[in-house]
Write a protein that holds these residues in place. Structure first.
Motif, PDB file in Angstrom:
ATOM      1  N   PRO A  18       0.813  -1.224   0.000  1.00 31.16           N
ATOM      2  CA  PRO A  18       0.000   0.000   0.000  1.00 31.16           C
ATOM      3  C   PRO A  18       0.847   1.275   0.000  1.00 31.16           C
ATOM      4  CG  PRO A  18      -0.867  -1.566   1.593  1.00 31.16           C
ATOM      5  CD  PRO A  18       0.457  -2.095   1.128  1.00 31.16           C
ATOM      6  N   ALA A  19       1.987   1.238   0.690  1.00 31.91           N
ATOM      7  CA  ALA A  19       2.867   2.409   0.691  1.00 31.91           C
ATOM      8  C   ALA A  19       3.374   2.711  -0.709  1.00 31.91           C
ATOM      9  CB  ALA A  19       4.038   2.171   1.642  1.00 31.91           C
ATOM     10  N   ALA A  20       3.662   1.659  -1.482  1.00 33.95           N
ATOM     11  CA  ALA A  20       4.097   1.855  -2.865  1.00 33.95           C
ATOM     12  C   ALA A  20       2.956   2.357  -3.746  1.00 33.95           C
ATOM     13  CB  ALA A  20       4.656   0.542  -3.419  1.00 33.95           C
ATOM     14  N   GLY A  59      -0.617   9.076  -6.221  1.00 36.11           N
ATOM     15  CA  GLY A  59      -0.224  10.479  -6.277  1.00 36.11           C
ATOM     16  C   GLY A  59       0.272  10.882  -7.648  1.00 36.11           C
ATOM     17  N   ASP A  60       1.041   9.999  -8.292  1.00 36.59           N
ATOM     18  CA  ASP A  60       1.538  10.293  -9.646  1.00 36.59           C
ATOM     19  C   ASP A  60       0.382  10.396 -10.633  1.00 36.59           C
ATOM     20  OD1 ASP A  60       4.094  10.245  -8.642  1.00 36.59           O
ATOM     21  OD2 ASP A  60       4.489   8.172  -9.241  1.00 36.59           O
ATOM     22  N   TYR A  61      -0.595   9.514 -10.504  1.00 31.91           N
ATOM     23  CA  TYR A  61      -1.759   9.552 -11.392  1.00 31.91           C
ATOM     24  C   TYR A  61      -2.563  10.832 -11.176  1.00 31.91           C
ATOM     25  CZ  TYR A  61      -2.221   5.234 -14.104  1.00 31.91           C
ATOM     26  OH  TYR A  61      -2.074   4.255 -15.047  1.00 31.91           O
ATOM     27  N   VAL A  62      -2.785  11.193  -9.912  1.00 31.13           N
ATOM     28  CA  VAL A  62      -3.540  12.407  -9.604  1.00 31.13           C
ATOM     29  C   VAL A  62      -2.867  13.618 -10.229  1.00 31.13           C
ATOM     30  CG1 VAL A  62      -4.179  13.977  -7.720  1.00 31.13           C
ATOM     31  CG2 VAL A  62      -4.608  11.521  -7.505  1.00 31.13           C
ATOM     32  N   GLU A  63      -1.539  13.673 -10.130  1.00 33.71           N
ATOM     33  CA  GLU A  63      -0.804  14.795 -10.707  1.00 33.71           C
ATOM     34  C   GLU A  63      -0.864  14.789 -12.230  1.00 33.71           C
ATOM     35  OE1 GLU A  63       3.746  16.632 -10.806  1.00 33.71           O
ATOM     36  OE2 GLU A  63       3.134  15.290  -9.180  1.00 33.71           O
ATOM     37  N   TRP A 115       2.988  14.289   0.064  1.00 32.21           N
ATOM     38  CA  TRP A 115       2.424  13.778   1.315  1.00 32.21           C
ATOM     39  C   TRP A 115       0.963  14.162   1.546  1.00 32.21           C
ATOM     40  CZ3 TRP A 115       0.381  16.722   5.126  1.00 32.21           C
ATOM     41  CH2 TRP A 115       0.744  18.062   5.197  1.00 32.21           C
ATOM     42  N   PRO A 116       0.464  15.340   1.097  1.00 32.18           N
ATOM     43  CA  PRO A 116      -0.966  15.603   1.336  1.00 32.18           C
ATOM     44  C   PRO A 116      -1.886  14.585   0.642  1.00 32.18           C
ATOM     45  CG  PRO A 116       0.189  17.647   0.852  1.00 32.18           C
ATOM     46  CD  PRO A 116       1.123  16.537   0.516  1.00 32.18           C
ATOM     47  N   VAL A 117      -1.523  14.184  -0.578  1.00 38.12           N
ATOM     48  CA  VAL A 117      -2.322  13.183  -1.287  1.00 38.12           C
ATOM     49  C   VAL A 117      -2.215  11.835  -0.575  1.00 38.12           C
ATOM     50  CG1 VAL A 117      -2.602  11.909  -3.452  1.00 38.12           C
ATOM     51  CG2 VAL A 117      -2.108  14.356  -3.497  1.00 38.12           C
ATOM     52  N   TYR A 118      -1.007  11.458  -0.162  1.00 37.05           N
ATOM     53  CA  TYR A 118      -0.821  10.185   0.524  1.00 37.05           C
ATOM     54  C   TYR A 118      -1.637  10.154   1.824  1.00 37.05           C
ATOM     55  CZ  TYR A 118       3.459  10.446  -2.353  1.00 37.05           C
ATOM     56  OH  TYR A 118       4.362  10.626  -3.376  1.00 37.05           O
ATOM     57  N   LEU A 119      -1.574  11.253   2.569  1.00 37.23           N
ATOM     58  CA  LEU A 119      -2.299  11.313   3.841  1.00 37.23           C
ATOM     59  C   LEU A 119      -3.805  11.216   3.622  1.00 37.23           C
ATOM     60  CD1 LEU A 119      -2.238  11.712   6.906  1.00 37.23           C
ATOM     61  CD2 LEU A 119      -2.265  14.191   6.503  1.00 37.23           C
ATOM     62  N   ALA A 120      -4.299  11.921   2.599  1.00 38.36           N
ATOM     63  CA  ALA A 120      -5.738  11.878   2.315  1.00 38.36           C
ATOM     64  C   ALA A 120      -6.179  10.466   1.964  1.00 38.36           C
ATOM     65  CB  ALA A 120      -6.073  12.843   1.183  1.00 38.36           C
TER      66      ALA A 120
END
Length: 485
Positions: free
Chosen positions: A124-126, A132-136, A147-152
């Motif tokens: 899951p960490a990977a 995050g890369d896809y969102v960007e 980190w904001p995307v990961y945290l969300a």
């Protein structure tokens, strides 16, 4: 006057320490039927169809990755058949740890459970980094990967799991269905441009032994492609971790495992052929989004490629979400039995192992935010997975030999021969991880060594005999002693 002969009222007795302990560590039973369990099995894996497998083309070319996929698919099929039998014998949340505990003793159980935990905490960490890369790349809400995307992601999806397992698995099924539909639509679109001549276009290394256009990196390239071929199936073995929350687990688990494996095999076949045949193996071998590259080529985005790009995000979410579930259940089972600190197995009023969800989530978030290296963490996860596969296959072999009379509601086709194939191929895949990322393999070994030190010096002396997996093993020992007497 007639004598009153009514019995005295019964005096309630206090629950035993063992029952009180387990009462605080129970899951919601009967929450998942075979369809939800099948969806869970596919959800574990589906993100691997959208990205990751294609790197195997850079290691072995089309022929090397194709042979590796057949071999790894065989390994997973044999393993799934073995796990179907084992899960019908011991339908508990321990999954692979419980099987190995019965067959190989406490050390074998801990070795297996820890390997599974490495896989389900690191993966899951990977994947959250890839999300995050896809969102960007999609420009969603102007967010960048960080980190904001990961945290969300961790906060929202762990929150759904805390709400309840039934709700969580239904959410996972819906997102997985979207991802699977997108893969089928992709294949239909890409196969319209399919050409056999594009499959073997990776440049040949003439110095590699046995090299050709189909095996551009020679015979060793087949072996090096093993870890990437696994991405078509990695995680399906986690279905038995839902045993204590399943409806009729003795029947539903084998059915879900077999159905999920059949779906994943079909998806692997059509995805692999469609992506490589549309634009060529060389074009997609290093792409972060190979399906989109296969559809666009040198041209610009199309309606279909944009749809597949968004669906890739759905696939990542499905795998991320379901792997969080798997990690929490493995941690719950190891903690409940005392192999890990016992407080980690406490469950909430909604019967969710809240610390088993939150603490791995915190670890996963910290690793993602600190390193940003999704590929390295996935390689560590693969290393843990291959160890667990070998030990679970070995458990099937040992139980068949040692306890042939054990009631088996489901029997593995081929018996020990089937699990022996899985065992040999799992060991081969384990060695292959050193060919791909030696640093990741040694990092995983260091984590493994630290966990084993904790078990050797502390937790093996504090196991909980009343935990289901431990009771099952104790019963086997008692039966064996009676047989000797």
């Amino acid at each position: 006057m007639a004598e009153d002969t009514a019995p005295p009222p019964s005096v309630p007795t206090a629950p035993s320490p063992e029952s009180a302990y387990l009462e605080r560590r129970t899951l919601r039973r009967g929450s998942a039927g075979w369809l939800l369990l099948t969806g869970l099995g596919v959800a574990y894996v589906v993100s691997g169809d959208f990205s990751g497998w294609n790197i195997g083309l850079a290691e072995g070319g089309f022929g090397g990755l194709a042979i590796a996929t057949v071999l790894m698919g065989t390994m997973y099929a044999c393993l799934v058949f073995a796990l179907a039998e084992l899960s019908a014998i011991l339908p508990t949340a321990g999954g692979g740890y419980g099987f190995a505990r019965r067959a190989l003793g406490p050390w074998g159980g801990f070795l297996t459970g820890t390997a599974i935990l490495i896989e389900y905490v690191l993966a899951p960490a990977a994947i959250v980094i890839f999300i995050g890369d896809y969102v960007e790349s999609l420009g969603l809400f102007g967010l960048t990967s960080g980190w904001p995307v990961y945290l969300a992601c961790f906060a929202v999806f762990i929150g759904i799991h805390l709400w309840g397992v039934g709700e969580a698995l239904r959410f996972s099924l819906v997102v997985t269905a979207i991802a699977v539909a997108a893969l089928i639509i992709f294949a239909v679109g890409a196969l319209t441009d399919f050409s056999v001549t594009r499959l073997d276009d990776v440049p040949v290394d003439p110095t590699a032994f046995g090299s050709s256009s189909w095996l551009p990196f020679g015979l060793l390239g087949i072996w090096a492609a093993f870890p990437f071929a696994m991405w078509f199936f990695l995680g399906v073995e986690g279905v038995p971790l839902a045993a204590e929350e399943a409806k009729d687990p003795v029947r539903s688990l084998p059915r879900a495992l077999a159905t999920a494996m059949a779906v994943l095999t079909l998806l692997a076949l059509v995805t692999f052929l469609a992506a490589t045949g549309a634009q060529g193996s060389d074009a997609v071998k290093a792409a972060g989004n190979p399906l989109v590259v296969a559809l666009e080529g040198d041209g610009g985005p199309t309606a279909l490629s944009r749809f597949v790009n968004y669906a890739g995000l759905a696939g990542l979410v499905a795998s991320f979400f379901s792997l969080i579930y798997a990690g929490s259940r493995q941690l719950f089972a190891l903690s409940r039995a005392g192999y890990l600190p016992r407080f980690l197995s406490l469950t909430s009023r909604r019967k969710a192992p809240y610390l088993g969800l939150v603490i791995p989530g915190v670890i996963g978030f910290a690793l993602a935010a600190a390193t940003g290296d999704g590929a390295r963490m996935l390689n560590i996860a693969v290393f843990g997975a291959t160890i667990s596969y070998a030990l679970m296959a070995l458990s099937h072999i040992v139980l068949r030999r040692r306890e042939p009379g054990l009631p088996r509601p489901y029997r593995t086709p081929g018996g020990v021969a089937t699990s022996s194939v899985a065992f040999v191929l799992a060991l081969s895949a384990l060695v292959a991880t050193f060919l791909v990322d030696r640093d990741a393999a040694f990092i995983a070994l260091a984590v493994y060594a630290a966990a084993l030190a904790y078990f050797a010096f502390y937790s093996r002396h504090h196991l909980v005999a009343s935990a289901p997996e431990e009771e099952f093993a104790a019963l086997a020992a008692a039966e064996a002693e009676l047989t000797r007497d």
